[in-house]
Design a protein around this motif. Structure first.
Motif, short mmCIF file in Angstrom:
data_model
loop_
_atom_site.label_atom_id
_atom_site.label_comp_id
_atom_site.label_asym_id
_atom_site.label_seq_id
_atom_site.Cartn_x
_atom_site.Cartn_y
_atom_site.Cartn_z
N UNK A 16 44.04 58.72 46.14
CA UNK A 16 45.45 58.62 46.04
C UNK A 16 45.87 57.65 44.85
N UNK A 17 45.11 56.63 44.71
CA UNK A 17 45.45 55.60 43.95
C UNK A 17 44.76 54.35 44.33
N UNK A 18 45.55 53.36 43.90
CA UNK A 18 45.30 51.92 44.37
C UNK A 18 46.22 51.78 45.51
N UNK A 19 45.81 51.03 46.79
CA UNK A 19 46.42 51.05 47.92
C UNK A 19 46.41 49.65 48.40
N UNK A 20 47.26 49.03 49.06
CA UNK A 20 47.09 47.65 49.69
C UNK A 20 46.91 47.97 51.38
N UNK A 21 45.79 47.27 51.72
CA UNK A 21 45.36 47.38 53.16
C UNK A 21 46.35 46.59 54.11
N UNK A 22 46.90 45.39 53.33
CA UNK A 22 47.65 44.53 54.15
C UNK A 22 49.15 45.11 54.17
N UNK A 23 49.83 43.95 54.17
CA UNK A 23 51.40 43.91 54.11
C UNK A 23 51.90 43.87 52.75
N UNK A 24 52.62 44.32 51.94
CA UNK A 24 53.14 44.09 50.72
C UNK A 24 54.07 42.69 50.68
N UNK A 25 53.88 41.78 50.24
CA UNK A 25 54.71 40.60 50.57
C UNK A 25 55.87 40.31 49.53
N UNK A 26 55.53 40.90 48.28
CA UNK A 26 56.50 40.73 47.29
C UNK A 26 56.48 41.93 46.36
N UNK A 27 57.42 42.25 45.70
CA UNK A 27 57.39 43.12 44.62
C UNK A 27 58.34 42.69 43.34
N UNK A 28 57.56 42.37 42.27
CA UNK A 28 58.37 41.73 41.30
C UNK A 28 58.68 42.88 40.08
N UNK A 29 59.58 42.96 39.62
CA UNK A 29 60.12 43.93 38.61
C UNK A 29 60.27 43.04 37.26
N UNK A 30 59.48 43.34 36.16
CA UNK A 30 59.49 42.65 35.08
C UNK A 30 60.24 43.63 33.98
N UNK A 31 61.10 42.90 33.01
CA UNK A 31 61.67 43.55 31.88
C UNK A 31 60.82 43.26 30.73
N UNK A 32 60.67 44.27 29.86
CA UNK A 32 60.18 43.83 28.39
C UNK A 32 60.86 42.87 27.65
N UNK A 33 60.21 41.99 26.93
CA UNK A 33 60.96 40.81 26.45
C UNK A 33 61.03 41.12 24.73
N UNK A 34 62.18 40.95 24.44
CA UNK A 34 62.19 40.98 23.01
C UNK A 34 62.17 39.46 22.42
N UNK A 35 61.27 39.45 21.49
CA UNK A 35 61.06 38.11 20.92
C UNK A 35 61.90 37.76 19.83
N UNK A 36 62.44 36.66 19.79
CA UNK A 36 63.50 35.99 18.85
C UNK A 36 62.75 35.22 17.87
N UNK A 37 63.38 34.88 16.66
CA UNK A 37 62.87 33.98 15.85
C UNK A 37 62.61 32.56 16.49
#
Length: 69
Positions: A16-37
């Protein structure tokens, strides 16, 4: 948007994919970065300010070795 998941157990790969056998402690969502000059300029300056002194040290050591020889 991507997510990074922290698991306090082991990760396993099964059908089914990659699974965690323990408890999930944190889920962090990342947003694509737009690079400025400004960000690009700062990155170049930071790289230059780190690399240049190392190059000077290497060049100076080479010159000293040439002088001693």
């Amino acid at each position: 948007m991507a997510s990074a998941i922290l698991c306090d157990g082991d990760w396993i790969v099964d059908a089914s994919g990659i699974n965690c056998l323990g408890a999930i402690t944190q889920v962090v969502y990342t947003v694509p970065v737009e690079y400025t000059a400004g960000m690009i300029t700062e990155a170049i300056f930071h790289g230059f300010s780190l690399t240049f002194p190392l190059m000077v040290i290497a060049w100076g050591g080479r010159q000293l070795l040439k002088a001693v020889r």
